[in-house]
Scaffold this active site. Structure first.
Site, PDB file in Angstrom:
ATOM      1  N   GLY A 131      -8.971  11.147  28.839  1.00  0.00           N
ATOM      2  CA  GLY A 131      -7.587  11.557  28.661  1.00  0.00           C
ATOM      3  C   GLY A 131      -6.864  10.834  27.543  1.00  0.00           C
ATOM      4  O   GLY A 131      -5.671  11.008  27.361  1.00  0.00           O
ATOM      5  N   SER A 133      -8.002  10.995  24.409  1.00  0.00           N
ATOM      6  CA  SER A 133      -8.337  11.772  23.228  1.00  0.00           C
ATOM      7  C   SER A 133      -9.310  11.116  22.275  1.00  0.00           C
ATOM      8  O   SER A 133      -9.091  11.047  21.069  1.00  0.00           O
ATOM      9  CB  SER A 133      -7.059  12.139  22.486  1.00  0.00           C
ATOM     10  OG  SER A 133      -7.190  13.443  22.038  1.00  0.00           O
ATOM     11  N   SER A 134     -10.432  10.658  22.831  1.00  0.00           N
ATOM     12  CA  SER A 134     -11.463  10.126  21.948  1.00  0.00           C
ATOM     13  C   SER A 134     -12.027  11.250  21.075  1.00  0.00           C
ATOM     14  O   SER A 134     -12.471  10.996  19.955  1.00  0.00           O
ATOM     15  CB  SER A 134     -12.571   9.457  22.752  1.00  0.00           C
ATOM     16  OG  SER A 134     -13.026  10.327  23.757  1.00  0.00           O
ATOM     17  N   SER A 135     -11.969  12.502  21.547  1.00  0.00           N
ATOM     18  CA  SER A 135     -12.510  13.582  20.719  1.00  0.00           C
ATOM     19  C   SER A 135     -11.655  13.787  19.468  1.00  0.00           C
ATOM     20  O   SER A 135     -12.175  13.933  18.373  1.00  0.00           O
ATOM     21  CB  SER A 135     -12.657  14.885  21.513  1.00  0.00           C
ATOM     22  OG  SER A 135     -11.419  15.329  21.982  1.00  0.00           O
ATOM     23  N   GLU A 167     -12.046  21.323  16.687  1.00  0.00           N
ATOM     24  CA  GLU A 167     -12.003  21.350  18.160  1.00  0.00           C
ATOM     25  C   GLU A 167     -11.863  22.788  18.683  1.00  0.00           C
ATOM     26  O   GLU A 167     -12.540  23.189  19.625  1.00  0.00           O
ATOM     27  CB  GLU A 167     -10.827  20.494  18.643  1.00  0.00           C
ATOM     28  CG  GLU A 167     -10.695  20.413  20.134  1.00  0.00           C
ATOM     29  CD  GLU A 167     -11.071  19.061  20.710  1.00  0.00           C
ATOM     30  OE1 GLU A 167     -10.955  18.054  19.992  1.00  0.00           O
ATOM     31  OE2 GLU A 167     -11.485  19.017  21.872  1.00  0.00           O
ATOM     32  N   ASP A 179      -3.123  16.233  19.765  1.00  0.00           N
ATOM     33  CA  ASP A 179      -4.006  15.066  19.723  1.00  0.00           C
ATOM     34  C   ASP A 179      -4.388  14.710  18.290  1.00  0.00           C
ATOM     35  O   ASP A 179      -4.374  13.542  17.895  1.00  0.00           O
ATOM     36  CB  ASP A 179      -5.278  15.334  20.542  1.00  0.00           C
ATOM     37  CG  ASP A 179      -4.954  15.684  21.976  1.00  0.00           C
ATOM     38  OD1 ASP A 179      -3.814  15.437  22.404  1.00  0.00           O
ATOM     39  OD2 ASP A 179      -5.840  16.215  22.668  1.00  0.00           O
TER      40      ASP A 179
HETATM   41  C1  GLA Z   1      -5.188  18.048  25.933  1.00  0.00           C
HETATM   42  C2  GLA Z   1      -5.159  18.931  24.696  1.00  0.00           C
HETATM   43  C3  GLA Z   1      -3.808  18.827  23.981  1.00  0.00           C
HETATM   44  C4  GLA Z   1      -2.655  19.077  24.950  1.00  0.00           C
HETATM   45  C5  GLA Z   1      -2.824  18.236  26.201  1.00  0.00           C
HETATM   46  C6  GLA Z   1      -1.821  18.566  27.290  1.00  0.00           C
HETATM   47  O1  GLA Z   1      -5.128  16.709  25.571  1.00  0.00           O
HETATM   48  O2  GLA Z   1      -6.185  18.545  23.817  1.00  0.00           O
HETATM   49  O3  GLA Z   1      -3.764  19.727  22.898  1.00  0.00           O
HETATM   50  O4  GLA Z   1      -2.546  20.433  25.246  1.00  0.00           O
HETATM   51  O5  GLA Z   1      -4.107  18.372  26.785  1.00  0.00           O
HETATM   52  O6  GLA Z   1      -0.534  18.195  26.917  1.00  0.00           O
END
Ligand code: GLA
Length: 394
Positions: A131, A133-135, A167, A179
């Site tokens: 959660g 956002s390592s991607s 992505e 992200d």
């Molecule tokens: C993930 C998605 C983001 C965003 C969030 C929710 O992290 O990659 O683009 O939609 O969920 O806020």
């Protein structure tokens, strides 16, 4: 150029690079992110408030002249080697994690015509891969590296878009731009207010002496994240379509009001109505939350986080028992301003805004209550606003 303190990881990266490819590479960094408020608004044309943190993905990279792409990760077993000519418009299952950098390589090649091979070793120090956002960080660090190695000097915004397309188009998650923009545009001492429909953005100061961000990992795997996420995107698109047909024609779901929703109530089933209600009310929370941050009112910002969590749990249904419990336990501590799940939800991490100096006591109390109910000890990590992405000096 950015300065980063994490020397052990950088040493390990350089060492592996030497062992795999020989010589001394250039090194890059791109941060992970947490999002303060604005849950699931990016793909609905709304606003978000992410913070690029002081952890992320590091890369040691060099171009190759033999048309091969070789990708190695210190955190993943699978190494990937492909012929650049074999990289098409979509990832392949056997590429696994390497689909992210390969997607960026492909987009960069399409945009610039520069298709030299690449050798790259990556490593991450995000506290947990759930959660934060390592991607996006691996995509952005690849974009930053390719841009620097080819000396193309693209704007950060363009690199963020390349990363985003990797992505959505290459890997196939229908996510919004938050992200990748959060990672690519991160700036020391600031969070990013991002109007996703523009996109347009502003850097808003975040005071580390007034507030800290404690990440709480439920250790619950995010199982249905991809399917559940894409399903929410589709539901929002349908709700938007119904609002356009029955009420008025606006370009994004986030722009409608509760009055509009009331007018379309009959046309929508219960689930669609609740999804749309989350989006519309979350826009109010991001307005209030951003105003609070500008005034340095972290208590009010925290209240918006609490309300955001409730809405993502009740109306958007992307929470779970563990995320509800961990945020509730955090709220019970007097030094916590507010707490909510972060990222897409479906498990993984939550964040709590805490008074500086109190994170250990919050962590102890939350861990005790959480472990008593689930028999699992959660992970905790204190995150700071990072330096943003770039080539690492020295
Ligand atoms: C993930 C998605 C983001 C965003 C969030 C929710 O992290 O990659 O683009 O939609 O969920 O806020």
């Amino acid at each position: 150029m950015i300065d980063v303190p994490r020397s052990r990881l950088l040493d390990a990266l350089a060492e592996r690079f030497r062992a795999e490819f020989g010589g001394v590479p250039r090194r890059f960094f791109a941060p992970g992110r947490i999002n303060l408020v604005g849950a699931h608004l990016d793909y609905n044309g709304g606003d978000v408030l992410p913070m690029a943190v002081d952890r992320g993905i590091y890369a040691a990279a060099r171009l190759r002249s033999d048309g091969r792409i070789r990708l190695v990760s210190l955190d993943q077993e699978a190494e990937v080697e492909v012929d650049a000519a074999a990289v098409g418009a979509r990832t392949r299952p056997e590429w696994g994690w390497a689909g992210y950098p390969l997607g960026v390589w492909h987009g960069f090649q399409q945009r610039t015509g520069l298709g030299a091979g690449l050798e790259m070793v990556v490593a991450g120090d995000l506290p947990m891969a759930s959660g934060l956002s390592s991607s996006a960080a691996i995509e952005v660090v690849t974009a930053i590296a390719l841009d620097a190695l080819h000396d193309t000097r693209l704007e950060r915004q363009q690199l963020a878009l390349l990363a985003h397309r990797a992505e959505t188009g290459f890997v196939g998650l229908r996510c919004g731009i938050m992200d990748q923009f959060a990672s690519a545009l991160g700036r020391p001492g600031h969070v990013l207010w991002l109007h996703c429909a523009g996109p347009r953005w502003e850097h808003v100061p975040f005071d580390p002496k007034a507030c800290e961000v404690l990440v709480m990992d439920t250790r619950k795997t995010r199982r249905l994240a991809k399917t559940g996420f894409n399903e929410r995107v589709a539901q929002c698109a349908t709700a938007h379509e119904l609002l356009r047909m029955h009420v008025r024609d606006l370009p994004h779901l986030a722009l409608y009001t509760l009055d509009d929703l009331a007018l379309a109530r009959e046309a929508m089933d219960e689930v669609l109505f609740r999804r749309a209600r989350h989006v519309v009310t979350e826009m109010e929370r991001i307005r209030a939350g951003t105003a609070a941050l500008r005034h340095g009112d972290y208590k009010e910002l925290g209240r918006q986080l609490d309300a955001s969590h409730r809405s993502t749990a009740d109306d958007y249904e992307v929470s779970c028992a563990e995320l509800d419990a961990i945020t509730e336990a955090a709220r019970g501590h007097e030094a916590v301003y507010g707490a909510r799940l972060t990222g897409a939800g479906f498990g993984g991490c939550a964040i709590a805004l805490v008074r500086p100096g109190s994170s250990s006591s919050v962590g102890r109390e939350v861990a005790e209550r959480f472990a008593a109910r689930f028999g699992v000890v959660p992970g905790f990590d204190l995150l700071r606003v990072g330096a943003g992405p770039g080539e690492i000096a020295g």
